[in-house]
Motif scaffolding. Sequence first.
Motif, mmCIF file in Angstrom:
data_model
loop_
_atom_site.group_PDB
_atom_site.id
_atom_site.type_symbol
_atom_site.label_atom_id
_atom_site.label_comp_id
_atom_site.label_asym_id
_atom_site.label_seq_id
_atom_site.Cartn_x
_atom_site.Cartn_y
_atom_site.Cartn_z
ATOM 1 N N GLY A 183 -1.174 2.538 -16.975
ATOM 2 C CA GLY A 183 -1.349 3.723 -18.049
ATOM 3 C C GLY A 183 -2.000 4.992 -16.972
ATOM 4 O O GLY A 183 -1.340 6.191 -17.017
ATOM 5 N N GLU A 184 -2.845 4.650 -15.929
ATOM 6 C CA GLU A 184 -3.253 5.404 -15.035
ATOM 7 C C GLU A 184 -2.055 6.162 -14.056
ATOM 8 O O GLU A 184 -2.361 7.270 -14.022
ATOM 9 N N GLU A 185 -1.163 5.459 -13.686
ATOM 10 C CA GLU A 185 -0.179 5.833 -12.752
ATOM 11 C C GLU A 185 1.024 6.251 -13.303
ATOM 12 O O GLU A 185 1.888 6.938 -12.826
ATOM 13 N N GLY A 186 1.215 6.117 -14.869
ATOM 14 C CA GLY A 186 2.507 6.572 -15.499
ATOM 15 C C GLY A 186 3.479 5.705 -15.065
ATOM 16 O O GLY A 186 4.689 6.115 -15.303
ATOM 17 N N THR A 187 3.260 4.426 -15.019
ATOM 18 C CA THR A 187 4.402 3.306 -14.760
ATOM 19 C C THR A 187 5.388 3.040 -15.952
ATOM 20 O O THR A 187 4.807 3.121 -16.902
ATOM 21 N N PRO A 188 6.525 3.344 -16.071
ATOM 22 C CA PRO A 188 7.307 3.412 -17.115
ATOM 23 C C PRO A 188 7.427 1.817 -17.522
ATOM 24 O O PRO A 188 7.525 0.776 -16.648
ATOM 25 N N LEU A 189 6.922 1.832 -18.770
ATOM 26 C CA LEU A 189 6.947 0.353 -19.376
ATOM 27 C C LEU A 189 8.336 0.251 -20.358
ATOM 28 O O LEU A 189 8.690 1.297 -21.076
ATOM 29 N N GLU A 209 0.953 -1.334 -0.056
ATOM 30 C CA GLU A 209 -0.025 0.036 0.124
ATOM 31 C C GLU A 209 0.962 1.151 -0.095
ATOM 32 O O GLU A 209 0.260 2.262 -0.459
ATOM 33 N N ARG A 210 2.172 1.105 0.369
ATOM 34 C CA ARG A 210 3.059 2.416 0.541
ATOM 35 C C ARG A 210 3.943 2.623 -0.793
ATOM 36 O O ARG A 210 4.362 3.629 -0.596
ATOM 37 N N ILE A 211 3.873 1.605 -1.771
ATOM 38 C CA ILE A 211 4.527 1.811 -2.820
ATOM 39 C C ILE A 211 3.831 3.016 -3.579
ATOM 40 O O ILE A 211 2.456 2.977 -3.864
ATOM 41 N N PRO A 212 4.575 3.939 -3.884
ATOM 42 C CA PRO A 212 4.053 5.227 -4.692
ATOM 43 C C PRO A 212 3.526 4.933 -6.052
ATOM 44 O O PRO A 212 4.006 3.890 -6.786
ATOM 45 N N PRO A 213 2.432 5.198 -6.407
ATOM 46 C CA PRO A 213 1.975 5.330 -7.737
ATOM 47 C C PRO A 213 2.925 5.325 -8.899
ATOM 48 O O PRO A 213 3.611 6.508 -8.577
ATOM 49 N N GLY A 214 2.858 4.752 -10.015
ATOM 50 C CA GLY A 214 3.804 4.657 -10.837
ATOM 51 C C GLY A 214 5.117 3.869 -10.595
ATOM 52 O O GLY A 214 6.140 3.927 -11.227
ATOM 53 N N TRP A 224 -2.186 -4.420 -5.975
ATOM 54 C CA TRP A 224 -1.124 -5.574 -6.436
ATOM 55 C C TRP A 224 -0.342 -5.371 -7.337
ATOM 56 O O TRP A 224 0.718 -6.059 -7.785
ATOM 57 N N TRP A 225 -0.722 -4.655 -8.812
ATOM 58 C CA TRP A 225 0.092 -4.367 -9.809
ATOM 59 C C TRP A 225 1.358 -3.748 -9.553
ATOM 60 O O TRP A 225 2.317 -3.660 -10.117
ATOM 61 N N ARG A 226 1.482 -3.193 -8.382
ATOM 62 C CA ARG A 226 2.946 -2.681 -8.003
ATOM 63 C C ARG A 226 3.817 -3.487 -7.537
ATOM 64 O O ARG A 226 5.050 -3.320 -6.993
#
Length: 122
Positions: free
Chosen positions: A86-92, A25-30, A63-65
């Motif tokens: 996509g919503e969080e701007g996670t680099p792919l 829960e503490r892992i930042p978005p993205g 969970w996706w983090r």
Amino acid sequence: MTDVTQDGPENALPAFAELVLDLTERIPPGRVMTYGDVAEYLGQGGPRQVGRVMALYGGSVPWWRVIRADGRLLPGHEHRALAHYGEEGTPLRELADPPRVDLRRARWDGRGIPANTPHGRD
């Protein structure tokens, strides 16, 4: 070996599972951590134990983090994970087929968790 299924009163979440879910829960978005990163940060269990916790109890947290060490998306949940990324701007990784998270840019080391939290290491 860390027990991820039973160590307290009936219907209580196992202590290791609580730690894993709290950190998730503490892992930042993205940003992401691998299963092994989570175990190393917590100082207990291993990638398989973290994966087991996520499989049993991870539906209520982002969970996706928490991902595989190779950046591949969780089999069977790729479309849902991609939507979150996509919503969080996670680099792919741009040229990866199937898509993978770019761990070099997205990996989070746990810094920034306030020291007054149970797992803070600022």
